[in-house]
Design a protein around this motif. Structure first.
Motif, PDB file in Angstrom:
ATOM      1  N   LEU A   1       0.833  -1.206   0.000  1.00 31.95           N
ATOM      2  CA  LEU A   1       0.000   0.000   0.000  1.00 31.95           C
ATOM      3  C   LEU A   1       0.869   1.258   0.000  1.00 31.95           C
ATOM      4  O   LEU A   1       0.598   2.214  -0.732  1.00 31.95           O
ATOM      5  CB  LEU A   1      -0.933  -0.009   1.213  1.00 31.95           C
TER       6      LEU A   1
ATOM      7  N   ILE B   1      -6.661   0.354  -1.305  1.00 33.56           N
ATOM      8  CA  ILE B   1      -6.121   0.561  -2.649  1.00 33.56           C
ATOM      9  C   ILE B   1      -7.161   1.250  -3.520  1.00 33.56           C
ATOM     10  O   ILE B   1      -6.867   2.241  -4.197  1.00 33.56           O
ATOM     11  CB  ILE B   1      -5.663  -0.784  -3.274  1.00 33.56           C
TER      12      ILE B   1
ATOM     13  N   LEU C   1       2.337   1.823  -3.455  1.00 37.47           N
ATOM     14  CA  LEU C   1       1.306   2.359  -4.346  1.00 37.47           C
ATOM     15  C   LEU C   1       1.104   3.849  -4.097  1.00 37.47           C
ATOM     16  O   LEU C   1       1.091   4.649  -5.039  1.00 37.47           O
ATOM     17  CB  LEU C   1      -0.021   1.621  -4.156  1.00 37.47           C
TER      18      LEU C   1
ATOM     19  N   GLY D   1      -3.055   0.479  -9.435  1.00 39.04           N
ATOM     20  CA  GLY D   1      -3.962  -0.122  -8.460  1.00 39.04           C
ATOM     21  C   GLY D   1      -4.112  -1.621  -8.678  1.00 39.04           C
ATOM     22  O   GLY D   1      -4.075  -2.413  -7.725  1.00 39.04           O
TER      23      GLY D   1
ATOM     24  N   ALA E   1      -1.013  -3.447  -7.561  1.00 38.61           N
ATOM     25  CA  ALA E   1      -0.977  -3.557  -6.099  1.00 38.61           C
ATOM     26  C   ALA E   1      -1.907  -4.682  -5.629  1.00 38.61           C
ATOM     27  O   ALA E   1      -1.567  -5.440  -4.721  1.00 38.61           O
ATOM     28  CB  ALA E   1      -1.366  -2.226  -5.457  1.00 38.61           C
ATOM     29  N   LYS E   2      -3.067  -4.819  -6.271  1.00 41.04           N
ATOM     30  CA  LYS E   2      -4.000  -5.895  -5.902  1.00 41.04           C
ATOM     31  C   LYS E   2      -3.407  -7.269  -6.225  1.00 41.04           C
ATOM     32  O   LYS E   2      -3.584  -8.220  -5.461  1.00 41.04           O
ATOM     33  CB  LYS E   2      -5.341  -5.720  -6.614  1.00 41.04           C
TER      34      LYS E   2
END
Length: 185
Positions: free
Chosen positions: A17, A171, A20, A121, A124-125
């Motif tokens: 996180l 996120i 990001l 995003g 990051a997921k």
């Protein structure tokens, strides 16, 4: 022992996180943000030094960054470092300080930035899902080695999913906020 898995997972997801958020902060949104200078380094007495250690950076107007070096002799070096960093902004030098005028974003550039934000995003997921998989595998190994019970495994899996869901929400929130920032300028 199960708590160790959750602590490790929490640390990894927090790092994902934070990476990001740092990447999103470096996306220029058409308004002055000193964070765009964070990656710009200036050669100063043989060391690569961040601008914020060599100068005060202020935002006198919404689309202007002002850089006032503590040592006037490095003004040209800071200017050169900004040009080399390829930020898409040419500094104006008045002999005492630099001014960076942030250009307005075109509609096409806004759409490109929104795509980039969405991709960051999604990346990051993906990282979160990989971290979840690793944590679940670790819990299953612990159960197989009789370090935890089957009930502990089930509740541990639920806790892991709950943590992942929370971070996915963070996120999504960060991505939405940055996308809105891009569109409102």
């Amino acid at each position: 022992m199960r708590n160790h898995v959750h602590e490790t997972l929490s640390e990894k997801m927090e790092k994902t996180l934070s990476v990001l958020k740092e990447e999103l902060n470096h996306i220029r949104a058409g308004r002055a943000n000193p964070l765009i200078l964070d990656k710009v380094k200036v050669e100063y007495y043989g060391a690569e030094t961040p601008i914020k250690q060599l100068a005060s950076v202020s935002v006198p107007e919404p689309r202007i960054l002002q850089i006032q070096p503590y040592d006037a002799s490095i003004l040209k070096d800071i200017e050169k470092a900004i040009q080399i960093a390829d930020l898409g902004i040419n500094p104006s030098n008045d002999g005492k300080m630099l001014r960076l005028i942030i250009p307005m974003l075109t509609e096409e550039r806004r759409k490109d930035l929104q795509k980039l934000i969405k991709k960051l995003g999604e990346d990051a997921k993906v990282a979160l899902r990989n971290e979840r998989r690793d944590a679940l595998e670790h819990l299953k190994k612990m159960e197989k080695a009789k370090e935890i019970s089957e009930d502990d495994l089930v509740s541990g899996e639920k806790e892991v999913q709950k943590m992942v869901d929370e971070y996915v929400a963070h996120i999504d929130q960060s991505v939405t906020k940055k996308a809105e920032e891009i569109m409102e300028v």
